[in-house]
Design a protein around this motif. Structure first.
Motif, PDB file in Angstrom:
ATOM      1  N   ASP A 130       0.808  -1.224   0.000  1.00 23.49           N
ATOM      2  CA  ASP A 130       0.000   0.000   0.000  1.00 23.49           C
ATOM      3  C   ASP A 130       0.838   1.269   0.000  1.00 23.49           C
ATOM      4  O   ASP A 130       0.417   2.292  -0.553  1.00 23.49           O
ATOM      5  CB  ASP A 130      -0.927   0.010   1.220  1.00 23.49           C
ATOM      6  CG  ASP A 130      -2.144  -0.875   1.047  1.00 23.49           C
ATOM      7  OD1 ASP A 130      -2.266  -1.527   0.001  1.00 23.49           O
ATOM      8  OD2 ASP A 130      -2.979  -0.921   1.980  1.00 23.49           O
ATOM      9  N   ALA A 173       1.546   1.807  -3.511  1.00 22.47           N
ATOM     10  CA  ALA A 173       0.303   2.116  -4.238  1.00 22.47           C
ATOM     11  C   ALA A 173      -0.164   3.535  -3.955  1.00 22.47           C
ATOM     12  O   ALA A 173      -0.669   4.226  -4.846  1.00 22.47           O
ATOM     13  CB  ALA A 173      -0.784   1.112  -3.874  1.00 22.47           C
ATOM     14  N   LEU A 174      -0.014   3.993  -2.721  1.00 16.55           N
ATOM     15  CA  LEU A 174      -0.410   5.361  -2.395  1.00 16.55           C
ATOM     16  C   LEU A 174       0.467   6.366  -3.133  1.00 16.55           C
ATOM     17  O   LEU A 174      -0.009   7.416  -3.574  1.00 16.55           O
ATOM     18  CB  LEU A 174      -0.329   5.583  -0.885  1.00 16.55           C
ATOM     19  CG  LEU A 174      -1.442   4.908  -0.084  1.00 16.55           C
ATOM     20  CD1 LEU A 174      -1.106   4.916   1.402  1.00 16.55           C
ATOM     21  CD2 LEU A 174      -2.781   5.604  -0.325  1.00 16.55           C
ATOM     22  N   TYR A 193      -0.951   6.537  -6.451  1.00 19.35           N
ATOM     23  CA  TYR A 193      -2.200   7.307  -6.397  1.00 19.35           C
ATOM     24  C   TYR A 193      -1.908   8.803  -6.460  1.00 19.35           C
ATOM     25  O   TYR A 193      -2.543   9.556  -7.208  1.00 19.35           O
ATOM     26  CB  TYR A 193      -2.945   6.937  -5.121  1.00 19.35           C
ATOM     27  CG  TYR A 193      -4.254   7.648  -4.919  1.00 19.35           C
ATOM     28  CD1 TYR A 193      -5.408   7.238  -5.589  1.00 19.35           C
ATOM     29  CD2 TYR A 193      -4.354   8.722  -4.041  1.00 19.35           C
ATOM     30  CE1 TYR A 193      -6.623   7.874  -5.399  1.00 19.35           C
ATOM     31  CE2 TYR A 193      -5.558   9.372  -3.835  1.00 19.35           C
ATOM     32  CZ  TYR A 193      -6.689   8.944  -4.521  1.00 19.35           C
ATOM     33  OH  TYR A 193      -7.882   9.586  -4.326  1.00 19.35           O
ATOM     34  N   GLY A 196      -3.153  -2.406  -4.327  1.00 19.18           N
ATOM     35  CA  GLY A 196      -2.059  -2.512  -3.358  1.00 19.18           C
ATOM     36  C   GLY A 196      -2.092  -3.805  -2.563  1.00 19.18           C
ATOM     37  O   GLY A 196      -2.657  -4.810  -2.970  1.00 19.18           O
ATOM     38  N   GLY A 245      -5.145   4.060   3.447  1.00 23.09           N
ATOM     39  CA  GLY A 245      -5.725   3.709   2.162  1.00 23.09           C
ATOM     40  C   GLY A 245      -7.245   3.734   2.167  1.00 23.09           C
ATOM     41  O   GLY A 245      -7.869   3.824   1.112  1.00 23.09           O
ATOM     42  N   THR A 286      -8.398   7.862   1.786  1.00 19.83           N
ATOM     43  CA  THR A 286      -8.089   8.675   0.617  1.00 19.83           C
ATOM     44  C   THR A 286      -9.397   8.996  -0.105  1.00 19.83           C
ATOM     45  O   THR A 286     -10.415   8.324   0.104  1.00 19.83           O
ATOM     46  CB  THR A 286      -7.139   7.918  -0.324  1.00 19.83           C
ATOM     47  OG1 THR A 286      -7.658   6.616  -0.581  1.00 19.83           O
ATOM     48  CG2 THR A 286      -5.742   7.798   0.271  1.00 19.83           C
ATOM     49  N   LEU A 307      -8.431   2.800  -1.424  1.00 24.04           N
ATOM     50  CA  LEU A 307      -7.526   1.964  -2.198  1.00 24.04           C
ATOM     51  C   LEU A 307      -8.049   0.532  -2.314  1.00 24.04           C
ATOM     52  O   LEU A 307      -8.463  -0.079  -1.327  1.00 24.04           O
ATOM     53  CB  LEU A 307      -6.150   1.957  -1.543  1.00 24.04           C
ATOM     54  CG  LEU A 307      -5.018   1.241  -2.289  1.00 24.04           C
ATOM     55  CD1 LEU A 307      -4.723   1.943  -3.599  1.00 24.04           C
ATOM     56  CD2 LEU A 307      -3.761   1.202  -1.407  1.00 24.04           C
ATOM     57  N   THR A 325      -7.243  -3.222  -2.421  1.00 28.39           N
ATOM     58  CA  THR A 325      -6.072  -3.836  -1.800  1.00 28.39           C
ATOM     59  C   THR A 325      -6.427  -5.167  -1.148  1.00 28.39           C
ATOM     60  O   THR A 325      -7.583  -5.594  -1.160  1.00 28.39           O
ATOM     61  CB  THR A 325      -5.471  -2.867  -0.762  1.00 28.39           C
ATOM     62  OG1 THR A 325      -4.240  -3.380  -0.257  1.00 28.39           O
ATOM     63  CG2 THR A 325      -6.432  -2.630   0.390  1.00 28.39           C
ATOM     64  N   THR A 329     -10.273   2.140  -6.427  1.00 27.50           N
ATOM     65  CA  THR A 329      -9.197   2.463  -7.382  1.00 27.50           C
ATOM     66  C   THR A 329      -9.020   1.392  -8.441  1.00 27.50           C
ATOM     67  O   THR A 329      -8.157   1.512  -9.302  1.00 27.50           O
ATOM     68  CB  THR A 329      -7.862   2.676  -6.651  1.00 27.50           C
ATOM     69  OG1 THR A 329      -7.497   1.460  -5.957  1.00 27.50           O
ATOM     70  CG2 THR A 329      -7.952   3.819  -5.651  1.00 27.50           C
TER      71      THR A 329
END
Length: 325
Positions: A247, A250-251, A254, A272, A279, A282, A286, A288, A324
């Protein structure tokens, strides 16, 4: 230096009585306990736990040798383990390897010199020297956050390979076909390497090759995830989805998309691993895999406290659809 003898003299009792009170074991009256604890507080006495260990059959120290403290995954494991250990009068001590197997071996050796009742480590990949000294130590060994291998004694966690496969299957079911990968050092973070292997194998089984990949040579971070996605898209701008090693990475991806006006997931899907709290908050939660980090520490500590027989405990994981992907 304030000694047990000085506490006993100040409390007007024998040293064995002070020892029983401090260990909360054996017979003594309430008034005796009050006198001893008053003397302990007044004199500032700190018990010599090492001496107590040498004099008894076993230690209440539990050593945790973890790869990182900047990665919240391991902080969560520590939080779960330390709570259970404290409730059961065990003391957690930890050291950090920075994902270096040679450093792990040196730290395990240093920890074993204190004669802990158990050693907890991340994953199954250790040097031959680490395995040798652990097997010779006579203490319990708990390997955490990985089930893709053979346990030395106790193992608690989940399959990273299965988590990677589930991530790939999710993206495929959503219709993504031009998929890339952004990750960090697979040589040091073997669990991330196992996730990527499971991810890539699942794509291959579906006849979908991984289009491109970008691996950062160092540790995972938000910054490295952002720069990694930037480099990946510069080479392969027509990707429709990107899988990240965790993550944090991945962030970062993002934030790169937000900064460059890349619509998520309409133009690019992001996925992620770990299910970190950030996450979920956001603007677009996310997509994940949520891992049982705190529970892993808790269950590991419970097994140590109970002196459970050797076993493998699979806590599984949860796929979070998010927004996402």
């Amino acid at each position: 230096m304030v000694t047990l003898a000085k506490v006993a003299e100040a409390a007007g009792v024998g040293e064995s009585t002070v020892s029983r009170v401090l260990r909360n074991h054996g017979s003594f009256s309430r008034k005796t306990r009050e006198r001893v604890m008053e003397a302990v507080e007044r004199l500032g006495y700190v018990p010599n736990r090492i001496a107590g260990t040498l004099a008894s059959a076993g230690s209440r120290l539990v050593a945790l040798v973890i790869p990182s403290l900047t990665n919240i995954v391991f902080a969560d494991v520590l939080r779960g383990a330390s709570g259970i250990l404290e409730e059961n009068q065990h003391q957690a001590v930890f050291s950090v390897t920075d994902y270096d197997p040679e450093k792990e071996e040196a730290l395990v050796a240093a920890m074993l010199a204190w004669r802990p009742t158990a050693v907890m480590l991340a994953g199954f990949e250790h040097t031959e020297g680490t395995v040798k000294i652990l097997r010779a130590s006579g203490c319990r060994v708990v390997e955490l956050l990985d089930l893709d291998g053979t346990a030395l004694d106790l193992a608690v966690g989940f399959s990273d390979r299965a988590a990677g496969a589930a991530s790939a299957d999710f993206l495929l079911r959503r219709g993504y076909r031009r998929i890339g990968y952004v990750g960090h050092d697979p040589e040091r973070d073997t669990r991330a390497a196992k996730r990527f292997a499971g991810f890539r194998e699942t794509l291959g089984a579906a006849g979908i090759p991984l289009v491109d990949r970008e691996n950062h040579a160092g540790a995972s971070s938000v910054e490295n995830g952002r720069s990694g996605l930037e480099r990946l898209l510069a080479r392969t701008p027509d990707l429709d989805a990107v899988y990240f090693s965790n993550d944090d990475m991945a962030l970062g991806g993002y934030f790169h998309c937000l900064a460059h006006g890349i619509p998520i997931p309409a133009r690019l899907a992001l996925f992620g691993h770990n299910g970190l709290d950030i996450g979920r908050v956001t603007p677009q939660p996310l997509s994940t895999i949520r891992t049982p980090r705190v529970a892993t520490g808790q269950v590991a500590a419970e097994l140590v406290v109970a002196d459970a027989p050797s076993q493998v405990v699979d806590l599984g994981f949860e796929l979070i659809e998010g927004a996402t992907a």
